[in-house]
Design a protein around this motif. Structure first.
Motif, PDB file in Angstrom:
ATOM      1  N   PHE A 132     -35.026 -67.091 101.602  1.00 18.10           N
ATOM      2  CA  PHE A 132     -34.184 -65.903 101.706  1.00 18.10           C
ATOM      3  C   PHE A 132     -32.902 -66.046 100.894  1.00 18.10           C
ATOM      4  CE2 PHE A 132     -36.739 -65.043 105.581  1.00 18.10           C
ATOM      5  CZ  PHE A 132     -37.226 -63.831 105.148  1.00 18.10           C
ATOM      6  N   ASP A 133     -32.448 -67.301 100.761  1.00 20.13           N
ATOM      7  CA  ASP A 133     -31.300 -67.516  99.868  1.00 20.13           C
ATOM      8  C   ASP A 133     -31.667 -67.131  98.445  1.00 20.13           C
ATOM      9  OD1 ASP A 133     -29.412 -68.255 101.620  1.00 20.13           O
ATOM     10  OD2 ASP A 133     -29.746 -70.410 101.450  1.00 20.13           O
ATOM     11  N   VAL A 134     -32.881 -67.561  98.039  1.00 18.20           N
ATOM     12  CA  VAL A 134     -33.325 -67.242  96.679  1.00 18.20           C
ATOM     13  C   VAL A 134     -33.423 -65.731  96.508  1.00 18.20           C
ATOM     14  CG1 VAL A 134     -35.307 -67.342  95.146  1.00 18.20           C
ATOM     15  CG2 VAL A 134     -34.486 -69.401  96.235  1.00 18.20           C
ATOM     16  N   ILE A 135     -33.959 -65.064  97.548  1.00 16.08           N
ATOM     17  CA  ILE A 135     -34.071 -63.605  97.454  1.00 16.08           C
ATOM     18  C   ILE A 135     -32.683 -62.986  97.340  1.00 16.08           C
ATOM     19  CG2 ILE A 135     -34.799 -61.513  98.656  1.00 16.08           C
ATOM     20  CD1 ILE A 135     -37.086 -63.022  99.785  1.00 16.08           C
ATOM     21  N   ALA A 136     -31.745 -63.562  98.131  1.00 14.57           N
ATOM     22  CA  ALA A 136     -30.384 -63.027  98.086  1.00 14.57           C
ATOM     23  C   ALA A 136     -29.783 -63.192  96.698  1.00 14.57           C
ATOM     24  CB  ALA A 136     -29.517 -63.719  99.121  1.00 14.57           C
ATOM     25  N   LEU A 137     -30.200 -64.266  96.001  1.00 12.50           N
ATOM     26  CA  LEU A 137     -29.658 -64.500  94.658  1.00 12.50           C
ATOM     27  C   LEU A 137     -30.365 -63.667  93.606  1.00 12.50           C
ATOM     28  CD1 LEU A 137     -28.961 -68.254  94.001  1.00 12.50           C
ATOM     29  CD2 LEU A 137     -27.414 -66.348  93.825  1.00 12.50           C
ATOM     30  N   PHE A 138     -31.709 -63.764  93.589  1.00  9.92           N
ATOM     31  CA  PHE A 138     -32.451 -63.206  92.462  1.00  9.92           C
ATOM     32  C   PHE A 138     -33.207 -61.929  92.822  1.00  9.92           C
ATOM     33  CE2 PHE A 138     -32.360 -67.823  91.728  1.00  9.92           C
ATOM     34  CZ  PHE A 138     -31.668 -67.812  90.538  1.00  9.92           C
ATOM     35  N   GLY A 139     -33.207 -61.528  94.074  1.00  8.00           N
ATOM     36  CA  GLY A 139     -34.017 -60.395  94.463  1.00  8.00           C
ATOM     37  C   GLY A 139     -35.470 -60.818  94.597  1.00  8.00           C
TER      38      GLY A 139
END
Lengths: 196, 497
Positions: A132-139
């Motif tokens: 979810f951190d990655v999603i928060a960063l890159f979508g």
């Protein structure tokens, strides 16, 4: 060396949770193997009940017998007084001294087996946090970046379950084995008391 | 019959009328002729005139013949002339045809030429177009290249080529190929150069810049080693706002000094470096986890305190069981009861000593009483040994539940965000979910050690109690043996007890 590298390559995507997981499951298996060998030694090298009674009469222990009954009888013969009531109590005490070593580490094995899936769950949660951190960063447009967290989540769960399922089996098996050995100890003590 | 006759009469009448008029005219003419020719004088004249007329007639005939001849001659001439002209006309027509044919041929030729011209033109346009495309590509490539940060002037040569009115010549092609070759050589090169970059504090900094192909750039300045981020907009290197992890920094330093052949590099075109700056430390996560993080952490701290206290307490009890009980048993074996009492009195109030004291005080009682007294003393010590352990167990159970609670409240917050802003932006939601999961993570990471500690401590208590029971039975046996031996001795000596 190659094997170590392979194992590392398998564990590495699981992240930091893999280390306590691997350590705890290694501990668990060391304890399990130790217990299995110990029980086998107690069972295999033991003397039959009749011989134990015979030992009592001969007042001497046969050399080389390291089993459960042999241990109790040997310890009893060393402290025997000749007084019947007292000897019964001394026999009880010898059996009591032998008892804790049978159940030793079983609770720890059960706990380690129970903890392994929790480690897996912990890894899943950290993996999901990473995802979810990655999603928060890159979508959501970058599945490759998300895959790292997801594989962390799945590998830890898989490893946790892989460690836990045989661990629980072995734990139950060892409990039963210990119960049988305790039963045998009680039986030996009862028979020996009769023949004092 | 009458009608027919009538019609014929009418017609005859009409014919009669016209012939009457004709006769009248002829009569008139004859009268005029008569008037003209009449006279006596006129007879001679008539002959002369006849002669004259004859001569004139002859002349006229000759003249007519003459003119006839002349006319024939003229006609002949004219016919010749006509034939000549007709020949000319045919020749001219042929000329016109030939001219037309030539015009047609020329027009075809012209069409062919203009086609060729347009072909050539389009080819030329294509060429210039592709030159410009290459130039634009090259500019993009160079703008993304790390080398541009070290030599920004190389982009200037390309600027004129991108102009629409500029016709690219061979010189331009050479410049482009040179740049491309330079870029190619750079992309395979690992080099340490001196250069300037924007430091972490935002100031222009001088230092050693390590470039590894087109992948990664790193810097070394004032013993600080870190990665450089390349900015395409102004073709500059920027130091990453956070330093890389310690091991990577050490590796970079060693590589720059030539101590190692291996170096960490980012092959993801800056994405991995961006991750370095976004790494969440545990502290960040805890801070973002919400209110429920604090009770979980409190449980963790509390559990550590309990565990430490219990470990030391049980270790002391265990050592005492082994040492003190063993020593007392030995003393009892030799019948030195006063010394036993003295040993026990030293440290009254501690579990092992209390049990021993209970046993020693009751040594006059009979066997069953002694046994039950010892058992009772051990049971009395049990709560003291097991103190805090149920609490530890409970905390181990509560910690994951608190974590779950935190996750659920975090999710509720996330869904509030959804109701406000919709699901359009996954980034906003996933930030909340990630925060929500932090509590579960903490709950589990607190609960697992607590569970393990609890098992360890319970086993320890069981072990200590078992040990104590065993030693207590031994003590009973010793006491009993002492009395039996004393009785026997009394019996053998004949002295009444």
């Amino acid at each position: 060396m190659d094997f170590v590298a392979q194992v590392y390559a398998y564990l590495q995507p699981g992240g930091i949770v893999m280390f306590p997981l691997v350590i705890s499951s290694v501990c668990m298996w060391v304890l399990i193997i130790d217990r299995v060998l110990y029980y086998r030694q107690l069972g295999r090298d033991d003397i039959p009940l009749r011989q134990a009674v015979g030992m009592l009469a001969a007042k001497a222990a046969p050399a080389g017998a390291t089993g459960l009954r042999a241990g109790v009888v040997t310890a009893f013969l060393a402290e025997r007084t000749g007084d019947r009531d007292l000897d019964k109590k001394i026999l009880d005490r010898c059996a009591m001294r032998a008892r804790p070593s049978i159940r030793r580490a079983l609770a720890l094995i059960a706990t380690l087996a129970a903890v392994a899936p929790l480690f897996g769950l912990l890894g899943t949660v950290t993996g999901m946090i990473t995802t979810f951190d990655v999603i928060a960063l890159f979508g959501t447009g970058n599945p490759k970046a998300m895959a790292g967290g997801i594989s962390e989540a799945l590998i830890t769960t898989q490893s946790g379950l892989t460690a836990a399922i045989p661990g629980l089996f072995m734990s139950t098996y060892l409990m039963r084995r210990a119960g049988r050995l305790e039963g045998r100890l009680d039986e030996t003590v009862a028979v020996l008391k009769r023949h004092l | 019959m009458n009608g027919q006759n009538g019609g014929a009469t009418k017609r005859a009448r009409g014919c009669k009328a016209s012939s009457v008029r004709r006769y009248a005219v002829a009569g008139t003419l004859a009268l005029v002729g008569l008037w003209l020719c009449t006279g006596p004088v006129a007879a001679e004249d008539m002959r002369a005139a006849l002669q004259k007329a004859k001569a004139r007639y002859e002349a006229a005939l000759a003249e007519a013949r003459e003119s006839q001849k002349r006319i024939t001659e003229d006609r002949r001439l004219l016919e010749r002339e006509v034939a000549l002209l007709e020949g000319q006309v045919a020749a001219l027509k042929a000329d016109i045809d030939a001219g037309n044919a030539r015009i047609e041929a020329l027009a075809r030729e012209r069409a062919a030429f203009s086609e060729r011209q347009s072909e050539d033109e389009s080819a030329l346009r294509e060429l210039t177009g592709s030159m410009r495309v290459v130039a634009r590509d090259l500019e993009t490539t160079l703008a993304q290249s790390l080398l541009t940060a070290l030599a920004p002037q190389r982009l200037d040569a390309l600027k004129s080529m991108l102009d629409k009115d500029h016709f690219p010549g061979l010189d331009d092609a050479k410049i482009m190929s040179d740049l491309l070759f330079e870029e190619m050589a750079f992309s395979g090169e690992v080099a340490l150069r001196k250069g300037s970059f924007i430091g972490r504090n935002g100031n222009e900094t001088q230092g050693d810049i390590l470039t590894i192909g087109k992948f990664t750039a790193a810097y070394r300045a004032d013993a600080e080693v870190g990665f450089l981020n390349y900015s395409e907009e102004n073709h500059r290197f920027f130091a990453l706002s956070s330093l890389p992890p310690w091991s990577i920094g050490r590796n970079l330093k060693a590589y720059m000094q030539g101590d190692t052949d291996e170096v960490t590099l980012d092959i993801s075109d800056g994405a991995a470096l961006k991750q370095i700056t976004h790494t969440n430390t545990l502290m960040d996560q805890i801070r973002s986890g919400g209110l429920l993080v604090w009770p979980i952490l409190a449980i963790g701290v509390f559990a550590i305190l309990i565990a430490v206290e219990r470990v030391f307490f049980l270790k002391g009890v265990h050592d005492n069981t082994d040492g003190v009980m063993g020593r007392v048993n030995d003393l009892a074996m030799q019948g030195r009861w006063e010394e036993c009492d003295a040993v026990v009195k030293q440290k009254k109030g501690r579990p092992v000593y209390d049990v021993l004291e209970a046993g020693l005080c009751a040594r006059g009682e009979d066997r069953e009483t002694l046994e039950s007294i010892l058992q009772e003393a051990i049971l009395k010590e049990l709560p003291r040994l097991e103190r805090f352990l149920p609490m530890l167990n409970m905390m181990g159970a509560i910690a994951p539940l608190l974590g779950l609670l935190g996750t659920v409240t975090g999710m509720i917050t996330t869904f509030h965000v959804i109701t406000l802003y919709g699901t359009g932006d996954p980034r906003m939601l996933s930030g909340g979910i990630s925060e929500a999961l932090v509590t579960t993570m903490l709950g589990l990471s607190v609960a697992i050690p607590i569970m393990l500690t609890h098992t360890f401590l319970s086993r320890r208590v069981e072990h200590v109690v078992g040990d104590m029971e065993e030693k207590a039975v031994a003590l009973t046996n010793i006491i009993y043996r002492q009395t039996v031996v004393a009785e026997r001795r009394a019996v053998s000596c004949g002295v009444p007890n």
